[in-house]
Write a protein that holds these residues in place. Structure first.
Motif, PDB file in Angstrom:
ATOM      1  N   VAL A 249      12.299  10.208   9.155  1.00 49.05           N
ATOM      2  CA  VAL A 249      12.825   8.865   9.662  1.00 49.05           C
ATOM      3  C   VAL A 249      12.722   9.061  11.099  1.00 49.05           C
TER       4      VAL A 249
ATOM      5  N   HIS B 201      13.549   5.788  13.110  1.00 51.22           N
ATOM      6  CA  HIS B 201      13.660   4.360  12.913  1.00 51.22           C
ATOM      7  C   HIS B 201      13.692   3.654  14.185  1.00 51.22           C
TER       8      HIS B 201
ATOM      9  N   ILE C  34       9.330   7.012   8.125  1.00 52.08           N
ATOM     10  CA  ILE C  34      10.209   5.922   8.094  1.00 52.08           C
ATOM     11  C   ILE C  34      10.571   5.110   9.305  1.00 52.08           C
TER      12      ILE C  34
ATOM     13  N   ILE D 119       6.030   3.794   6.385  1.00 49.09           N
ATOM     14  CA  ILE D 119       7.081   2.793   5.437  1.00 49.09           C
ATOM     15  C   ILE D 119       7.756   2.220   6.711  1.00 49.09           C
TER      16      ILE D 119
ATOM     17  N   ALA E 271      11.269   0.506   7.219  1.00 48.57           N
ATOM     18  CA  ALA E 271      12.568   0.175   6.466  1.00 48.57           C
ATOM     19  C   ALA E 271      13.486  -0.817   7.389  1.00 48.57           C
TER      20      ALA E 271
ATOM     21  N   ILE F  85      14.122   1.812  -0.183  1.00 50.14           N
ATOM     22  CA  ILE F  85      13.307   2.651   0.557  1.00 50.14           C
ATOM     23  C   ILE F  85      12.869   3.792  -0.305  1.00 50.14           C
TER      24      ILE F  85
END
Length: 507
Positions: free
Chosen positions: A250, A252, A270, A288, A290, A465
């Motif tokens: 991740v 983000h 992510i 991905i 999120a 997720i």
């Protein structure tokens, strides 16, 4: 006599030609029928014969559920506000049954461990995750005892990028003696059994807290931690076997993992958006998107109506931004004198979050305008407020958009159109009470997909997720399997011995 014979012959010829025409037409129609039928979706594949068929079944259920949900008709206008055919055909269904059916059709969430995504998570030293929350390990375990106390995450704007925190908690919870009933992902201890390998680095928190360089340092603690992470992960056998293709991390915050991303790019990221990533490092096919964790409080028991929300358009936030954020400044000049438009500067300080909550709860439409990057938390604050989002961001990517139709509850406006005088005001004013109410109701239905919580619940952001990760797994496996096709052809001879390199050597 000859004339009669000729006339009879002509009649018979016409009849024969007519019969031949009927026969050929029938055969033509039948041939097209069989051709079209043969090109339909195959029903003869037994997923039980495929590897990890349970995971594929879960993914198929989720996709088929979303497809049935999206079997809809557009309403009047060009805004793609959609109407559910099922509701039109079955008006006698109770509201509770419709809500339950809606939830089941949107996403097939796993209710037992059999279909769960199998996640192998590295036991990284605590300095990479909960140690950043000032938690100290007890004994040999690098993880906190969730049955005793769950380390708290800092509030304010830190929370909006806390995605890795919630995912890590959810994986750890799957190992508890009595884990929650709903499990979309479970932890496995053998990496060979895993569908995905998770790297639990709290990258956004590391950036927020430790990106500044101390006077006696050449590098910030955030960069030092990234260097350690890259060294640790790339030394693991799991990374060497796959070249990192089956790993998940991740990042983000747009500035998180700024150095590490260039070395860990084969992994699935992510992210919040792709604004600060070159397409060869991160893209919608590999990675991905999120949601942010919304900062304002959810609108519980919302009984508002079209008329009870007097503000037409609402925006409160930073107006002067760099990069693509110039649009905010231009729109401010266009909208500042409109009587039913609220467009002002705002921040989280001095009750900023409370004021924003009140403003969104009393507004029909909330502007989500591109800032420094294509995305912002404002979209998810609007969803939590049931304020119909008006998205002005040409390059935005949205969470779960492969299974969720955002045109049902959002208005999308191209930047060039939004900057035309009176365009936004005229567009939103043209949306009547019925159309707005339909979007408002849909916002209440999808709101749970953007809620982060521990323990996670069915259909919340954490579960969504993990399901998005599960939908990436087949493509990851296909790439891995393709990369091994000619592995035996790349043979090096060293000292008379042949050695076959691992896949990571020839990505």
């Amino acid at each position: 006599m000859a004339e009669r014979h000729a006339s009879s012959l002509a009649v018979n010829t016409r009849k024969s030609l007519f019969c031949l025409f009927i026969l050929t037409s029938t055969l033509f129609i039948l041939s097209w029928f069989f051709v079209l039928r043969s090109t339909g979706s195959p029903h003869f594949i037994d997923h039980k014969l495929l590897p990890n068929s349970k995971l594929l079944a879960m993914i198929d259920n989720g996709i088929s559920g979303s497809e049935s949900q999206n079997d809809v008709e557009p309403s009047v206008g060009n805004r793609s506000i959609l109407v559910d055919k099922e509701e039109e055909e079955k008006p006698t269904i109770s509201s509770q049954d419709k809500e339950a059916s809606q939830a089941n059709n949107d996403v097939k969430c796993n209710t037992n461990g059999k279909l769960a995504l199998k996640v192998f998570m590295y036991d990284l030293p605590h300095e990479f995750h909960f140690g950043l929350l000032d938690w100290k390990p007890q004994g040999r375990s690098v993880w906190p005892d969730l049955q005793t106390k769950v380390p708290a995450y800092p509030g304010g704007l830190n929370l909006q990028h806390s995605i890795e925190y919630w995912l890590t908690l959810d994986i750890l919870a799957s190992e508890l003696p009595n884990p929650p009933n709903v499990r979309t992902a479970i932890r496995v201890q053998n990496s060979s059994e895993a569908d995905i390998i998770f790297i639990p680095f709290f990258s956004s928190l590391s950036y927020n807290r430790f990106s500044k360089i101390n006077p006696h340092q050449k590098k910030s603690n955030n960069k030092l931690l990234q260097d350690k992470l890259v060294k640790y992960v790339t030394a693991q056998q799991e990374w060497k076997i796959s070249g990192g293709r089956d790993h998940l991390i991740v990042a983000h915050h747009p500035n998180s993992l700024l150095d590490g991303r260039m070395k860990l790019w084969p992994a699935t990221f992510i992210l919040s958006d792709f604004g600060r990533y070159p397409p060869n490092i991160a893209n919608v096919e590999k990675d991905i998107i999120a949601p942010y964790k919304h900062v304002i409080k959810s609108y519980v028991n919302d009984s508002s109506t079209f008329d009870s929300r007097p503000t037409l358009l609402y925006f409160q936030g930073a107006i002067y931004r760099k990069d693509g954020g110039f649009v905010r400044q231009e729109l401010f000049y266009l909208l500042q004198d409109e009587k039913d438009v609220h467009f002002t500067f705002g921040s989280v300080q001095k009750d900023g979050i409370k004021k924003a909550s009140q403003g969104m709860h009393t507004s029909k439409f909330c502007l989500n305008i591109a800032g420094d990057t294509p995305s912002s938390n404002r979209l998810f604050d609007a969803i939590a407020s049931h304020c119909v989002p008006v998205i002005i961001s040409d390059d935005i990517e949205l969470p779960y958009e492969d299974v969720l139709d955002y045109s049902e509850f959002c208005i999308f406006v191209r930047t060039r159109d939004a900057l035309k005088k009176n365009f936004l005001v005229n567009l939103t004013r043209s949306i009547g009470m019925d159309e707005w109410t339909q979007m408002w109701r849909r916002l209440q239905e999808v709101q749970k997909f953007y809620e982060f919580q521990y323990p996670s619940k069915e259909g919340d952001a954490v579960q969504m997720i993990w399901q998005a990760v599960a939908r990436k797994v087949p493509a990851i496996r296909m790439k891995l399997n393709k990369s091994r096709r000619f592995s035996r052809s790349y043979v090096r001879k060293e000292k008379g011995l042949s050695r076959i390199p691992s896949p990571s050597n020839f990505w």
